[in-house]
Design a protein around this motif. Structure first.
Motif, PDB file in Angstrom:
ATOM      1  N   GLU A 182      61.566  89.663  51.755  1.00  0.00           N
ATOM      2  CA  GLU A 182      60.632  90.778  51.659  1.00  0.00           C
ATOM      3  C   GLU A 182      59.927  90.972  52.992  1.00  0.00           C
ATOM      4  O   GLU A 182      59.523  90.002  53.642  1.00  0.00           O
ATOM      5  N   ILE A 183      59.782  92.234  53.379  1.00  0.00           N
ATOM      6  CA  ILE A 183      59.066  92.580  54.606  1.00  0.00           C
ATOM      7  C   ILE A 183      57.839  93.394  54.214  1.00  0.00           C
ATOM      8  O   ILE A 183      57.971  94.484  53.638  1.00  0.00           O
ATOM      9  N   ASP A 184      56.642  92.844  54.493  1.00  0.00           N
ATOM     10  CA  ASP A 184      55.401  93.596  54.309  1.00  0.00           C
ATOM     11  C   ASP A 184      55.132  94.356  55.598  1.00  0.00           C
ATOM     12  O   ASP A 184      54.964  93.750  56.675  1.00  0.00           O
ATOM     13  N   THR A 185      55.084  95.662  55.514  1.00  0.00           N
ATOM     14  CA  THR A 185      54.933  96.470  56.717  1.00  0.00           C
ATOM     15  C   THR A 185      53.466  96.716  57.038  1.00  0.00           C
ATOM     16  O   THR A 185      52.583  96.570  56.180  1.00  0.00           O
ATOM     17  N   ALA A 186      53.220  97.132  58.272  1.00  0.00           N
ATOM     18  CA  ALA A 186      51.854  97.444  58.700  1.00  0.00           C
ATOM     19  C   ALA A 186      51.305  98.650  57.947  1.00  0.00           C
ATOM     20  O   ALA A 186      50.085  98.791  57.804  1.00  0.00           O
ATOM     21  N   GLY A 187      52.170  99.488  57.453  1.00  0.00           N
ATOM     22  CA  GLY A 187      51.715 100.644  56.684  1.00  0.00           C
ATOM     23  C   GLY A 187      51.431 100.344  55.231  1.00  0.00           C
ATOM     24  O   GLY A 187      51.076 101.244  54.468  1.00  0.00           O
ATOM     25  N   GLY A 188      51.589  99.093  54.818  1.00  0.00           N
ATOM     26  CA  GLY A 188      51.270  98.706  53.444  1.00  0.00           C
ATOM     27  C   GLY A 188      52.452  98.723  52.489  1.00  0.00           C
ATOM     28  O   GLY A 188      52.284  98.441  51.300  1.00  0.00           O
ATOM     29  N   ALA A 189      53.644  99.029  52.964  1.00  0.00           N
ATOM     30  CA  ALA A 189      54.822  99.053  52.096  1.00  0.00           C
ATOM     31  C   ALA A 189      55.484  97.681  52.059  1.00  0.00           C
ATOM     32  O   ALA A 189      55.314  96.858  52.967  1.00  0.00           O
ATOM     33  N   VAL A 190      56.224  97.416  50.979  1.00  0.00           N
ATOM     34  CA  VAL A 190      57.018  96.192  50.840  1.00  0.00           C
ATOM     35  C   VAL A 190      58.489  96.609  50.801  1.00  0.00           C
ATOM     36  O   VAL A 190      58.903  97.377  49.932  1.00  0.00           O
ATOM     37  N   VAL A 191      59.263  96.114  51.747  1.00  0.00           N
ATOM     38  CA  VAL A 191      60.669  96.492  51.882  1.00  0.00           C
ATOM     39  C   VAL A 191      61.537  95.281  51.595  1.00  0.00           C
ATOM     40  O   VAL A 191      61.263  94.172  52.075  1.00  0.00           O
ATOM     41  N   ASN A 192      62.579  95.487  50.814  1.00  0.00           N
ATOM     42  CA  ASN A 192      63.561  94.431  50.553  1.00  0.00           C
ATOM     43  C   ASN A 192      64.616  94.450  51.645  1.00  0.00           C
ATOM     44  O   ASN A 192      65.281  95.471  51.865  1.00  0.00           O
TER      45      ASN A 192
END
Length: 246
Positions: A182-192
């Motif tokens: 999981e990648i937590d982005t600086a914009g607040g999104a969680v990307v698989n």
């Protein structure tokens, strides 16, 4: 002369009458033979059986042919050299594409297509990738001593991929087998993201993801898209995690 003709006519008529009587008596003496009904019935049944046998035989032949084809296919697919008989739809393109949010075991040097212009692959000594922003192949080693493999860790590389798209990737290492990232982005999104690893359990692998971030793309300064990257095992435990530097 006329009297002579009149005297002959009665005798001719009498002769004709006598012949009719003889033929009639002969006809009464003839007894017609009985019609062979039983023989006719037997012949009809025989012809019917022959027609039925022919129809059934044709149907059986039609069934046997597909079954023989199926048996031949199974024998060829399981016999020696079967790997050369795969259908065109089953043959992987090179480079191949890995579905997002999955873990994939790859062979050394196997190219994986991240996007039309980005490819990534692993060898026993580390991570390789190619992208429009970096001509030629890039390399991150796991054997040059720059990574401390004695404990868990996650590396992060970031590249612009055109428009608002960013290509994120890195090497992870730690105990346990990765099941997802999981990648937590600086914009607040969680990307698989997607995990690539080599067979044999080397306790390290590579993760990657494509992330869209319009705000970062419009910024004048370099912005880290990934705030945190976490690799999990199948039980939900953390294999490795890191916080990228802003």
């Amino acid at each position: 002369m006329n009297r002579h003709r009149r005297s002959l006519r009665p005798s001719a008529e009498a002769e004709a009458e006598r012949l009719r009587e003889v033929f009639t008596e002969a006809a009464y003496d003839v007894t017609p033979s009985a019609v062979p009904l039983a023989a006719i019935e037997r012949a009809g049944r025989l012809r019917k059986r022959r027609r039925t046998t022919a129809v059934v035989g044709s149907a059986c032949a039609l069934l046997v042919i597909p079954l023989a084809v199926v048996a031949l296919r199974e024998a060829l697919s399981s016999g020696p050299g079967a790997e050369h008989l795969t259908s065109p739809t089953a043959v992987r393109a090179s480079p191949s594409a890995a579905p997002k949010g999955t873990v994939r075991v790859v062979t050394p040097g196997e190219r994986v297509k991240v996007s039309p212009d980005i490819k990534i692959w692993l060898t026993e000594d580390g991570q390789h990738w190619s992208s429009p922003g970096n001509p030629g192949s890039q390399f991150r080693s796991v054997t040059d001593g720059n990574l401390d493999l004695s404990g868990p860790g996650v590396g992060v590389q970031q590249e612009g991929a055109g428009g608002y798209e960013y290509f994120l990737s890195g090497i992870y290492h730690g105990k346990g087998d990765a099941a997802r990232v999981e990648i937590d982005t600086a914009g607040g999104a969680v990307v698989n993201g997607t995990v690539l690893t080599l067979a044999g359990g080397p306790h390290w692998g590579v993760w990657y993801a494509m992330v869209s971030d319009a705000k970062a793309a419009e910024s004048d300064r370099l912005t880290s898209i990934a705030r945190r990257v976490t690799v999990y095992d199948s039980a939900g435990g953390v294999v490795a995690s890191t916080e990228a530097t802003r």
